[in-house]
Enzyme design. Structure first.
Site, short mmCIF file in Angstrom:
data_model
loop_
_atom_site.label_atom_id
_atom_site.label_comp_id
_atom_site.label_asym_id
_atom_site.label_seq_id
_atom_site.Cartn_x
_atom_site.Cartn_y
_atom_site.Cartn_z
N ILE A 272 -38.61 41.65 12.56
CA ILE A 272 -37.97 42.75 11.84
C ILE A 272 -38.31 42.64 10.35
CG2 ILE A 272 -36.08 42.84 13.50
CD1 ILE A 272 -34.25 41.66 11.33
N SER A 273 -38.32 43.76 9.67
CA SER A 273 -38.56 43.83 8.24
C SER A 273 -39.93 43.23 7.91
CB SER A 273 -37.41 43.13 7.50
OG SER A 273 -37.43 43.41 6.12
#
Length: 607
Positions: A272-273
């Site tokens: 994620i991110s």
């Protein structure tokens, strides 16, 4: 400028697991240093170090018997506590461990090491968690990269929470960032086991090149900003090395079942991110080594289709967003409107005086800033959620080290005159204490401010000096600007490997990495190139699950992790031949309001 010789080799002895075995010759070209193997059972398991959901919810971190000399076991437990809380919504009513996710104890072993990508001067950490329940008959590895600039456990709530309970090994990398801080005042840094040692320690994880000026060497260096490697350009290679380390660790863990290779072991990448950007960059690499990729809210940069570099929209937001938000109603709390409105109005005045916006009063100035943001692609949903990043001064916190990283500046060369140090009560730099230094590896997020380390602005002459300098590195024509933009260009994403199934998930309200600048243009480019990319756009979801414990955020926004786990389930079933890949979906969710999260709020797409 004198170069101080603080750089040392992490170890003169290099250990590669199974490096001599011909069956893994292709995967064994990477040499791993400072390999450590530890066992984690009973009250010190792989997933939560024995804390469980109750311990992770505790408002204070696990205690240290001796704050100045914590043990590796204590530091690991504290790092897991910190990273779980930094990523997942663990608050009662948020649904974690009930509707989705797991914190069940998983016994097993950890294999940790240092690896270096070709051309890099500093190593990155790799870690393989091998559960006792690993099924050698159904070989699976989940490989991940830390979100943000977090340390090696930065994706524990993403990959570990899904893979370990299923009996998969999980491979991690800090992707050349992390919390291996180095104290220039004390001449001490972090070693392979997380403890602090002098600069000549054989297993030091990071020791920077430094520039010695008139005031001498002082302050705190950290790998993302000061490695001079521009680690973001190599995110994909970091991920692949972590997967290679996992295979070699499995050879060592189960020699009777060796060899473990990319040909006989399923490898799914998830992140994620920044970790989402890293696994998408890994998808570009040659070779049939990955079986599938799941990337959520990815920081990914393509120049076409409206894509913008993180540094571009971050420095724009750092300047304009505080003023622009005054034009909007119904902002989430915190920050508390009554407290920040006067500060934001003053920002409008300063922007007007600098000629960056128009207007004769606060209202017209705020509208001018808002119009500029909207014209450059920001949605009102992203701006509204971005209030959190303004309140925490996150835009500046990101822009300062990224400028240094992209330009490959050594410590002391920051183009906008910033450095990092502990501060005294008068906000003046001071020497860090032994206890502060000892806890950096476990407590820090990899990007100060935090864990007692702060940004220091050297002799600012105006309220916008640093922010305008940072913005000019994107827009200007100076040698520093060209140097920074060259580094940013090195991070551009290409097409993933043909035939590789990829699922991209993004919150439509993301105010830190707006999907209009990142995932949307990436998916459009990939699909135009004939790649198999599926796209879930989740309404009423922003960037930070961890902040949903704040009542107003929990009432407005849904967590993104349930969709990550669901996508992994569907990808895994597809690879088993028992299910279809997700189809594109715009997911119309229902905010939970003041009540507890229910399955109906998530509106998970049907299979």
């Amino acid at each position: 400028m004198i170069h101080h010789p603080f750089r040392i080799a992490a170890s003169t002895a290099v250990l590669a697991l199974a490096a001599c075995a011909s069956h893994t010759a292709k995967e064994s070209t990477v040499m791993f240093k400072d390999v450590r193997v530890t066992e984690h059972r009973g009250n010190d398991d792989l997933l939560t170090a024995g804390l469980g959901i109750a311990g992770l919810r505790a408002m204070t971190p696990p205690a240290l018997a001796d704050a100045e000399h914590p043990t590796p076991t204590e530091l690991r437990r504290r790092a897991l506590w910190s990273n779980w809380r930094g990523i997942a919504d663990l608050a009662p009513g948020g649904g974690y461990g009930e509707l989705y996710g797991s914190t069940a104890a998983v016994p097993g072993r950890e294999f940790g090491a240092m690896a270096t990508v070709p051309g890099a001067g500093q190593p990155h950490r790799v870690l393989a968690q091998v559960p006792d329940a690993f099924d050698t008959g159904k070989r699976c590895v989940v490989v991940t990269a830390s979100s943000g600039s977090r340390g090696i456990y930065g994706a524990i709530a993403v990959a570990g929470a899904w893979g370990l309970p299923k009996g998969c090994a999980v491979a991690y990398t800090d992707k050349g960032a992390g919390t291996d801080y180095f104290d220039l005042d004390a001449g001490q840094g972090v070693t392979a086991d997380g403890t602090v040692a002098a600069a000549d320690a054989a297993t030091l994880a990071f020791a920077p090149d430094v520039a010695v000026g008139e005031a001498g060497v002082r302050g705190v260096a950290f790998k993302h900003a000061h490695s001079r490697d521009n680690p973001e350009a190599d995110w994909g290679r970091h991920v692949k090395q972590a997967a290679q380390f996992a295979l070699q660790s499995l050879d060592a863990a189960f020699p009777q079942a060796a060899p473990f290779t990319f040909d006989n072991t399923r490898v799914i990448a998830v992140g994620i991110s920044n970790g989402g950007g890293a696994v998408l960059r890994a998808a570009e690499l040659d070779g049939d080594w990955l079986d599938a990729v799941v990337a959520a809210e990815p920081n990914i940069y393509v120049e076409s289709e409206g894509g913008r570099a993180l540094y571009d929209y971050t420095t724009q937001a750092a300047l304009l967003m505080p003023c622009a938000l005054l034009h909007m109603q119904g902002l989430p709390q915190p920050p508390l409107s009554a407290q920040v409105a006067p500060l934001w109005a003053q920002r409008c005045v300063v922007l007007k005086e600098a000629g960056l916006i128009e207007g004769s009063d606060a209202a017209t100035q705020a509208k001018s800033a808002h119009d500029l943001m909207k014209a450059s692609g920001w949605s009102d949903e992203a701006l509204r959620a971005g209030a959190l990043s303004v309140g925490f001064d996150l835009w500046r916190a990101v822009a300062v080290p990224y400028a240094s990283a992209y330009g490959r500046y050594m410590f002391g060369e920051s183009p906008c005159g910033n450095r990092y140090a502990a501060l005294d009560t008068n906000l003046s730099p001071r020497v860090a204490t032994n206890a502060e230094r000892a806890a950096w590896w476990s407590d820090a997020s990899g990007i100060p401010p935090g864990a007692g380390v702060n940004i220091v602005e050297e002799h600012p002459t105006s309220p916008l000096q640093t922010l305008r300098c940072l913005r000019d590195l994107w827009q200007g024509g100076s040698a520093d600007a060209q140097r920074v933009r060259k580094g940013i260009a090195e991070t551009r994403a290409g097409l993933p490997r043909s035939g590789l199934p990829i699922v991209v998930i993004h919150g439509a309200d993301d105010g830190l990495i707006p999907m209009a600048f990142s995932s949307a243009p990436y998916v459009k480019q990939a699909k135009a190139g004939g790649r198999d990319v599926r796209y879930w756009q989740v309404r009423n979801a922003q960037h930070f699950d961890a902040f949903l414990g704040l009542p107003d955020y929990g009432a407005r926004y849904l967590p993104l992790l349930p969709y990550v786990y669901e996508a992994l389930d569907r990808v895994d079933a597809h690879l088993d031949g028992s299910g279809a890949l997700p189809v594109d979906a715009v997911i119309s969710t229902t905010p939970r309001g003041a009540g507890a999260l229910q399955a109906g709020n998530l509106a998970m797409p049907g299979r």
